[in-house]
Design a protein around this motif. Structure first.
Motif, PDB file in Angstrom:
ATOM      1  N   LYS A 187       0.837  -1.208   0.000  1.00 23.79           N
ATOM      2  CA  LYS A 187       0.000   0.000   0.000  1.00 23.79           C
ATOM      3  C   LYS A 187       0.870   1.255   0.000  1.00 23.79           C
ATOM      4  O   LYS A 187       0.688   2.149  -0.829  1.00 23.79           O
ATOM      5  CB  LYS A 187      -0.929  -0.007   1.211  1.00 23.79           C
ATOM      6  N   LYS A 188       1.807   1.314   0.914  1.00 30.34           N
ATOM      7  CA  LYS A 188       2.676   2.488   1.043  1.00 30.34           C
ATOM      8  C   LYS A 188       3.465   2.722  -0.251  1.00 30.34           C
ATOM      9  O   LYS A 188       3.500   3.839  -0.776  1.00 30.34           O
ATOM     10  CB  LYS A 188       3.629   2.310   2.227  1.00 30.34           C
ATOM     11  N   GLU A 237       1.014   3.621  -3.350  1.00 28.52           N
ATOM     12  CA  GLU A 237       0.400   4.943  -3.232  1.00 28.52           C
ATOM     13  C   GLU A 237       1.429   6.062  -3.334  1.00 28.52           C
ATOM     14  O   GLU A 237       1.109   7.161  -3.774  1.00 28.52           O
ATOM     15  CB  GLU A 237      -0.448   5.028  -1.970  1.00 28.52           C
ATOM     16  N   LYS A 264       2.049   7.988  -6.782  1.00 27.88           N
ATOM     17  CA  LYS A 264       1.219   9.122  -7.219  1.00 27.88           C
ATOM     18  C   LYS A 264       2.054  10.398  -7.325  1.00 27.88           C
ATOM     19  O   LYS A 264       1.822  11.228  -8.205  1.00 27.88           O
ATOM     20  CB  LYS A 264       0.044   9.320  -6.253  1.00 27.88           C
ATOM     21  N   ILE A 309      -5.045   6.617  -7.447  1.00 37.94           N
ATOM     22  CA  ILE A 309      -4.606   5.319  -6.926  1.00 37.94           C
ATOM     23  C   ILE A 309      -5.149   5.141  -5.516  1.00 37.94           C
ATOM     24  O   ILE A 309      -5.169   6.086  -4.716  1.00 37.94           O
ATOM     25  CB  ILE A 309      -3.076   5.166  -6.952  1.00 37.94           C
ATOM     26  N   GLN A 310      -5.597   3.927  -5.252  1.00 34.38           N
ATOM     27  CA  GLN A 310      -6.064   3.556  -3.916  1.00 34.38           C
ATOM     28  C   GLN A 310      -5.739   2.083  -3.719  1.00 34.38           C
ATOM     29  O   GLN A 310      -6.011   1.259  -4.607  1.00 34.38           O
ATOM     30  CB  GLN A 310      -7.561   3.774  -3.786  1.00 34.38           C
ATOM     31  N   LEU A 334      -5.642  -3.063  -5.746  1.00 36.80           N
ATOM     32  CA  LEU A 334      -5.178  -1.791  -6.290  1.00 36.80           C
ATOM     33  C   LEU A 334      -6.247  -1.289  -7.245  1.00 36.80           C
ATOM     34  O   LEU A 334      -6.657  -2.004  -8.155  1.00 36.80           O
ATOM     35  CB  LEU A 334      -3.867  -1.986  -7.060  1.00 36.80           C
ATOM     36  N   SER A 337      -6.761   1.927  -9.736  1.00 36.87           N
ATOM     37  CA  SER A 337      -6.053   3.085 -10.284  1.00 36.87           C
ATOM     38  C   SER A 337      -6.676   3.509 -11.607  1.00 36.87           C
ATOM     39  O   SER A 337      -7.369   2.728 -12.258  1.00 36.87           O
ATOM     40  CB  SER A 337      -4.567   2.768 -10.464  1.00 36.87           C
TER      41      SER A 337
END
Length: 97
Positions: free
Chosen positions: A23-24, A27, A30, A39-40, A57, A59
């Motif tokens: 995740k880190k 993200e 971006k 993006i999430q 993901l 995006s």
């Protein structure tokens, strides 16, 4: 717009830590890859079936060409290398919105 969705089933070893790193790292792209419009990264809920995929993901890109630039970007490639090392299964879909 192109919607790019990927889901991963992670290996059991260090699953929660690896999910957080994915995740880190994703993200953070971006701020690095201008073609990345949105993006999430999210996780399967603890109360949800555990045979679900672990990480998703979501995006968006203006075009498929922008998605290709993202996919080949050196910083994205670094993240992908880590993801491949902790994943046992991957599924993806790209579609126009």
């Amino acid at each position: 717009m192109i919607q790019h969705i990927v889901m991963w089933k992670l290996k059991e070893a260090d699953k929660k830590e690896n999910a957080q790193r994915i995740k880190k790292d994703l993200e953070a792209l971006k701020d690095v890859i201008s073609e990345l419009e949105f993006i999430q990264v999210s996780f399967n809920m603890d109360i949800a079936p555990q045979n679900n995929f672990d990480v998703i993901l979501n995006s968006q890109f203006k075009s498929f060409e922008d998605l290709d630039i993202y996919a080949k970007h050196p910083e994205h490639v670094k993240v992908v290398e880590f993801i491949k090392s902790v994943v046992e299964q991957r599924v993806a879909i790209d579609y126009e919105i």
